[in-house]
Motif scaffolding. Structure first.
Motif, PDB file in Angstrom:
ATOM      1  N   TYR A  26      50.671  36.619  43.223  1.00 27.78           N
ATOM      2  CA  TYR A  26      50.123  37.363  42.102  1.00 27.78           C
ATOM      3  C   TYR A  26      49.243  36.427  41.276  1.00 27.78           C
ATOM      4  N   SER A  27      48.374  37.011  40.475  1.00 31.02           N
ATOM      5  CA  SER A  27      47.539  36.268  39.531  1.00 31.02           C
ATOM      6  C   SER A  27      48.079  36.477  38.130  1.00 31.02           C
ATOM      7  N   LEU A  28      48.040  35.411  37.320  1.00 30.75           N
ATOM      8  CA  LEU A  28      48.539  35.446  35.956  1.00 30.75           C
ATOM      9  C   LEU A  28      47.400  35.112  34.997  1.00 30.75           C
ATOM     10  N   LEU A  29      47.112  36.026  34.083  1.00 36.67           N
ATOM     11  CA  LEU A  29      46.096  35.841  33.043  1.00 36.67           C
ATOM     12  C   LEU A  29      46.788  35.843  31.697  1.00 36.67           C
ATOM     13  N   SER A 116      43.419  40.213  44.282  1.00 34.84           N
ATOM     14  CA  SER A 116      42.133  40.836  44.616  1.00 34.84           C
ATOM     15  C   SER A 116      41.379  41.318  43.390  1.00 34.84           C
ATOM     16  N   ILE A 117      42.076  41.591  42.291  1.00 35.00           N
ATOM     17  CA  ILE A 117      41.425  42.052  41.067  1.00 35.00           C
ATOM     18  C   ILE A 117      41.494  41.004  39.960  1.00 35.00           C
ATOM     19  N   GLY A 118      42.090  39.855  40.239  1.00 35.18           N
ATOM     20  CA  GLY A 118      42.236  38.841  39.204  1.00 35.18           C
ATOM     21  C   GLY A 118      40.913  38.296  38.707  1.00 35.18           C
ATOM     22  N   ASN A 119      39.968  38.064  39.633  1.00 31.54           N
ATOM     23  CA  ASN A 119      38.665  37.507  39.243  1.00 31.54           C
ATOM     24  C   ASN A 119      37.876  38.495  38.388  1.00 31.54           C
ATOM     25  N   ASN A 120      37.817  39.741  38.825  1.00 29.09           N
ATOM     26  CA  ASN A 120      37.072  40.747  38.066  1.00 29.09           C
ATOM     27  C   ASN A 120      37.721  41.031  36.712  1.00 29.09           C
ATOM     28  N   PHE A 122      39.416  38.874  34.965  1.00 32.06           N
ATOM     29  CA  PHE A 122      39.104  37.720  34.114  1.00 32.06           C
ATOM     30  C   PHE A 122      37.702  37.838  33.514  1.00 32.06           C
ATOM     31  N   GLN A 123      36.733  38.270  34.329  1.00 32.64           N
ATOM     32  CA  GLN A 123      35.375  38.445  33.819  1.00 32.64           C
ATOM     33  C   GLN A 123      35.301  39.573  32.791  1.00 32.64           C
ATOM     34  N   MET A 124      36.096  40.610  32.968  1.00 35.91           N
ATOM     35  CA  MET A 124      36.114  41.700  31.993  1.00 35.91           C
ATOM     36  C   MET A 124      36.681  41.237  30.650  1.00 35.91           C
ATOM     37  N   SER A 131      36.727  37.435  24.967  1.00 33.55           N
ATOM     38  CA  SER A 131      37.668  36.326  24.979  1.00 33.55           C
ATOM     39  C   SER A 131      36.950  35.022  25.301  1.00 33.55           C
ATOM     40  N   CYS A 132      37.555  33.927  24.899  1.00 29.67           N
ATOM     41  CA  CYS A 132      37.016  32.591  25.155  1.00 29.67           C
ATOM     42  C   CYS A 132      37.928  31.884  26.150  1.00 29.67           C
ATOM     43  N   ALA A 133      37.369  31.485  27.273  1.00 28.96           N
ATOM     44  CA  ALA A 133      38.157  30.790  28.297  1.00 28.96           C
ATOM     45  C   ALA A 133      38.409  29.353  27.859  1.00 28.96           C
ATOM     46  N   ILE A 134      39.658  28.918  27.943  1.00 30.12           N
ATOM     47  CA  ILE A 134      40.035  27.559  27.550  1.00 30.12           C
ATOM     48  C   ILE A 134      40.629  26.848  28.761  1.00 30.12           C
ATOM     49  N   GLY A 135      40.828  25.550  28.601  1.00 31.46           N
ATOM     50  CA  GLY A 135      41.360  24.733  29.671  1.00 31.46           C
ATOM     51  C   GLY A 135      42.739  24.187  29.356  1.00 31.46           C
ATOM     52  N   VAL A 136      43.143  23.181  30.129  1.00 27.10           N
ATOM     53  CA  VAL A 136      44.471  22.609  29.997  1.00 27.10           C
ATOM     54  C   VAL A 136      44.624  21.886  28.666  1.00 27.10           C
ATOM     55  N   ALA A 137      43.590  21.158  28.244  1.00 32.02           N
ATOM     56  CA  ALA A 137      43.679  20.394  27.004  1.00 32.02           C
ATOM     57  C   ALA A 137      43.851  21.307  25.794  1.00 32.02           C
TER      58      ALA A 137
END
Length: 431
Positions: A26-29, A116-120, A122-124, A131-137
């Protein structure tokens, strides 16, 4: 990712509970922030009032609540839009402290969906939801800024195999993660870029020295990195694996901390004919730490017996996760040594003078920075449970701040750090 679901029907007995384990990926957002609830509803095109009970407010959903929802999202494999099921999980780890502004960045919703829908999806969230994508830091910073600080895997889990690999520097993957978490919180410097290009080419040394040391310094990914062997802190003469005391198992240690001193009594103001009497002396603010009033002789003996009983009940080498605060100057960093002050009588005679305060190693700092919301420096550390009990036994360094008890400790950059360079801090337990 493995998901463990519980299928419970209404009006069924406990014997009718079925557990289903799914090994499908599964994908986790993770959606966090003040507008996380509105963003999830806007992107997935639904109304919270339609899926929640009428007596439940959307802002008061319990932590860990699962909601199943069918959404229309195009698949990245066949580019066709179809109905897909997603799982919404409420994430409110510091629910009892949700009024604090530093807990906003750690609260929100988790979206569990098919890859299969995780990428789309995320873009939505970025394009449609804003939303603002952040990283590990950034994520590590938000969890450290929370009150109380949230644990980060595997940094705050030294009792696990991955946690030992993280601190001992035996994996190239964790070297890169440490460069992100332990680096500066501003713009990424050249050390992180070097870690990305050179980290995979370095060979990990698997040879272990004959005698393990608590802290050693090594060049990892073109930067000085500390390697910590936590077993040397709790059991220097044995190779037993350590455990971290969490949850309700840490309540006895918290009770000992609160029992090392008295809370100052509150003097009520005299109201005569609706007028408040002006105090003779300036009133000390509640956010200033003061020494706790000492215990009586009988109370001190009872507290000492409780410390000895709890120490005798420790069957395994244990660590305690703590939080430290700096009242004055100074800021903690990874690998700083924590020393406790202990004062013992030279003789049993009460009239004899006491010896000067001695310092004993208590633990190490694993994270630290300056908190803009708190207005002072703070950090997270691990201390030995047995040494923590010894530090509380007969201590005179109990501190009171905002009706809470703390232990006064000294922070040093290393065992050979001069005494005048050590800074005093307040230590409390994190369960």
């Amino acid at each position: 990712m493995t998901i463990l679901t519980t299928l419970v029907e209404n009006h069924h007995s406990d014997s009718d509970i079925n557990l289903t384990i799914s090994t499908e990926p599964y994908s986790l957002l993770r959606v966090r922030g003040t507008s996380s609830t509105a963003t999830v509803a806007d992107v997935l095109s639904f109304n919270w009032m339609d899926i929640l009970p009428h007596d439940v407010d959307v802002n008061e959903v319990d932590h860990g609540t699962l909601i199943n929802r069918n959404v229309q999202v195009a698949s990245s494999t066949d580019c066709t839009q179809s109905s897909n099921q997603v799982i919404l999980k409420s994430h409110q780890p510091n629910r009892h402290h949700s009024h604090l502004p530093q807990n906003v960045a750690c609260s929100g919703w988790d979206i569990i969906c098919h890859p299969s829908i995780g990428n789309n999806l995320f873009q939505m969230l970025v394009r449609k939801g804003g939303s603002c994508a952040i990283g590990v830091a950034e994520d590590a910073r938000a969890q450290l800024e929370a009150s109380p600080p949230l644990p980060i895997f595997p940094r705050d889990y030294p009792d696990s195999a991955e946690g030992q690999s993280y601190w001992e520097g035996s994996s190239n993957d964790w070297k890169l993660i440490r460069s992100c978490i332990e680096g500066s919180w501003g713009r990424n410097n050249k050390l992180l870029c070097r870690s990305q290009t050179e980290g995979c080419d370095e060979k990990v040394s698997t040879e272990e020295p004959e005698t393990l040391e608590l802290v050693t310094t090594a060049d990892v990914s073109s930067r000085k990195t500390l390697r910590i062997h936590w077993s040397c802190l709790v059991s220097p003469k044995s190779d037993q694996s350590v455990i971290v005391v969490r949850g309700s198992f840490g309540v006895p240690f918290l009770q000992l901390l609160h029992g090392c001193g008295r809370l100052p009594s509150k003097v009520g103001s005299d109201n005569i004919a609706g007028q408040t009497r002006r105090p003779r002396r300036p009133v000390r603010p509640s956010n200033v730490a003061v020494h706790a009033p000492p215990l009586s002789k009988g109370e001190k003996e009872g507290h000492s017996k409780l410390c000895q009983q709890l120490k005798a009940s420790l069957s395994l080498p244990a660590l305690l996760r703590c939080e430290i605060f700096f009242e004055g100057k100074g800021s903690p960093s990874v690998g700083d040594f924590i020393y406790s002050f202990t004062s013992k009588d030279d003789t049993s005679n009460d009239d004899s003078p006491k010896s000067s305060d001695k310092e004993s190693l208590l633990g190490l700092v694993v994270a630290g920075s300056f908190s803009p919301t708190r207005g002072r420096s703070y950090g997270v550390a691990f201390v030995s449970a047995a040494m923590f009990i010894d530090a509380l036994d007969g201590t005179e360094h109990g501190m009171v701040k905002e009706e809470q008890m703390f232990l006064e400790v000294a922070i040093a950059k290393g065992p050979s750090s001069p005494r005048h360079l050590r800074r005093c801090a307040l230590l409390s337990l994190l369960l």
